[in-house]
Design an enzyme around this catalytic site. Structure first.
Site, short mmCIF file in Angstrom:
data_model
loop_
_atom_site.label_atom_id
_atom_site.label_comp_id
_atom_site.label_asym_id
_atom_site.label_seq_id
_atom_site.Cartn_x
_atom_site.Cartn_y
_atom_site.Cartn_z
N GLU A 131 0.79 -1.23 0.00
CA GLU A 131 0.00 0.00 0.00
C GLU A 131 0.83 1.29 0.00
O GLU A 131 0.51 2.23 0.72
CB GLU A 131 -0.95 0.00 1.22
C1 ACM Z 1 -2.12 -5.33 4.13
O1 ACM Z 1 -3.21 -5.77 4.52
N1 ACM Z 1 -1.98 -4.05 3.82
C2 ACM Z 1 -0.97 -6.19 3.99
#
Ligand code: ACM
Length: 490
Positions: A302
């Site tokens: 992310e």
């Molecule tokens: C995640 O759930 N961002 C690894």
């Protein structure tokens, strides 16, 4: 599969004998009496079985009969070595109990299986259990960055994970909200970002981060129970705690404000900033030096503000820093777009993402840990009314945690690229220890069975009957659980 043998994970073979052994007291006979008597006591005394122990002399001709049922632990090669060091045979007879294993981890697995056989009447059915795991990496990923959980809670988590024969505790130690591990080369990380968490500060009386010494003690505690700690420093996104502590990591040199919310994807490092590479190498070098286990996890998830080329440079730097420090790197699936070398561990979590980079990484020799959020994320709500948890990946009821197959969860991935399975608990909404345990129980046992038992041994009707019997142990241990309506609890 029979609820008279409420074993989770379900073993390779269960051969019932026709009887029952009274088991109010155990006398553990082993080559290392102190070690094994303490481990057996830890497992059995909460269930009301008193435990003593000693060396093999108790079995000699003419020796006085010990108080309690003899539980003999034997390290020997006759146990199935093809199944690796975790294999064991548990033999419960009318006249005593034997656990045989090629390596100590198997002996402890055998004791854990024995504990699950103790009935509320303090008896054990006579039986032979032969067992070995399907996958070596059977893990729990735990976020202690969004909400802090200290060493005492982490030891209880090791106990719980170990009781279901998990081998890996992966700690998510850094995020936008806080930094949870002392880093000798960058003390400001914990000094300036160690006390904050979602919603504000850690409770009064808590430090908010692990010292080098506490981290070592936690690893020792886990290792004594054959659990390996895998530390995660999440880079290059999820880095607001770092850029708060060290403004030099930003192009403008100014520290970012503390962050107590639960949004993701806004923070980053900068590949061209001269402060970045020394920071990444020093931090990962320190973490590697402090870590007894084989792996260091570098996150990689992310990083939504980075364009692909800069992202790949930064993740490539982190993977290289871990290798240079002598450890095997692990990372979230997004890191597949960086320079992945054979043996790099990638943790699959987002089934919505493009699979192509993951399949290319598999072809390049990456190993996969399967944590699809739709099944393995224990921070998802059980049902729409569940008071805590999130639902961005939908609801994960017990049956969802149980009913999936790791070797086909990522279509196109060669089954032999799967190294194992990990449950994950993110703690944006998890504030108390009861929250933590009740999100894991009963889903963690379901995921542990997915990791241990091949598909031929898994059956939902059997599992829900077996796991119901475990509530007594959870109560005895003080582990909160969610009494889902999918199970007929006793
Ligand atoms: C995640 O759930 N961002 C690894």
């Amino acid at each position: 599969m029979n609820a008279a043998f409420p074993l989770v994970p379900w073993p390779t073979a269960v051969e019932p004998r026709d009887g029952e052994l009274a088991f109010p007291a155990a006398h553990v006979v082993s080559p290392e009496p102190l070690r094994w008597t303490l481990l057996a006591a830890e497992l059995l005394t909460p269930l009301g079985v008193s435990v003593t122990g000693g060396g093999p002399e108790a079995l000699a001709e003419g020796a006085p009969a010990p108080d309690g049922v003899v539980v003999e632990l034997r390290l020997e090669d006759s146990a199935d070595r093809s199944a690796g060091g975790e294999a064991y045979v548990l033999d419960v007879r009318d006249d005593g109990i034997t656990v045989t294993a090629p390596e100590p981890a198997g002996l402890l697995h055998g004791l854990r299986t024995l504990r699950q056989l103790v009935t509320p009447r303090a008896t054990v059915p006579t039986v032979v259990v032969r067992d070995a795991p399907r996958y070596p990496w059977r893990g729990l990923t735990l976020d202690i960055a969004r909400h802090w959980f200290g060493p005492a809670v982490l030891r209880r988590v090791v106990d719980l994970a170990g009781s279901y024969k998990l081998r890996v505790l992966h700690l998510h130690l850094t995020d936008d909200q806080g930094w949870r591990l002392e880093i000798p080369s960058r003390p400001g990380l914990t000094e300036r970002s160690g006390r904050t968490q979602v919603g504000g500060e850690v409770p009064p009386g808590e430090r908010g981060w692990l010292t080098v010494e506490e981290y070592r003690e936690l690893q020792d505690y886990a290792a004594a129970r054959f659990v390996e700690v895998v530390p995660e420093v999440d880079l290059p996104g999820h880095t607001n705690a770092a850029t708060h502590a060290y403004g030099e990591l930003r192009p403008d040199g100014l520290p970012t404000p503390l962050y107590g919310g639960i949004e993701v994807g806004f923070s980053q490092l900068w590949a061209d900033n001269p402060a970045t590479e020394p920071f990444v190498r020093d931090v990962l070098g320190d973490v590697a030096a402090m870590t007894a286990g084989r792996y260091v996890h570098v996150g990689g998830d992310e990083a939504l503000t980075l364009e692909a080329g800069e992202y790949a440079r930064l993740v490539g730097l982190a993977l290289d820093a871990v290798r240079a420090a002598g450890k095997t790197p692990a990372a979230w699936q997004e890191a597949a777009t960086a320079a992945v070398e054979p043996g790099t561990v990638l943790q699959f979590w987002d089934p919505r993402a493009d699979a192509a980079p993951l399949l290319r990484a598999a072809a390049a020799g990456a190993r996969f840990i399967m944590s699809p959020a739709s099944h393995a994320y224990c921070d998802m709500k059980y049902d729409a009314d569940h008071p805590i948890g999130q639902d961005w990946m939908g609801l994960v009821e017990l049956r969802d945690a149980y009913g999936w197959e790791p070797s086909t969860a990522l279509p196109g991935l060669p089954p032999e690229a799967v190294e194992g399975v990990a449950a994950a608990l993110w703690t944006e909404t998890i504030v108390t220890t009861d929250h933590l345990f009740s999100m894991l129980l009963p889903r963690l046992p379901a995921l542990a069975e997915v990791a241990w038992t091949p598909p031929s041994g898994r059956d939902w009707a059997s599992f829900r009957a077996r796991v119901a019997e475990h509530a007594r142990t959870w109560d005895a241990e003080g582990w909160a659980y969610h009494p889902t309506r999918q199970v007929a609890w006793p």
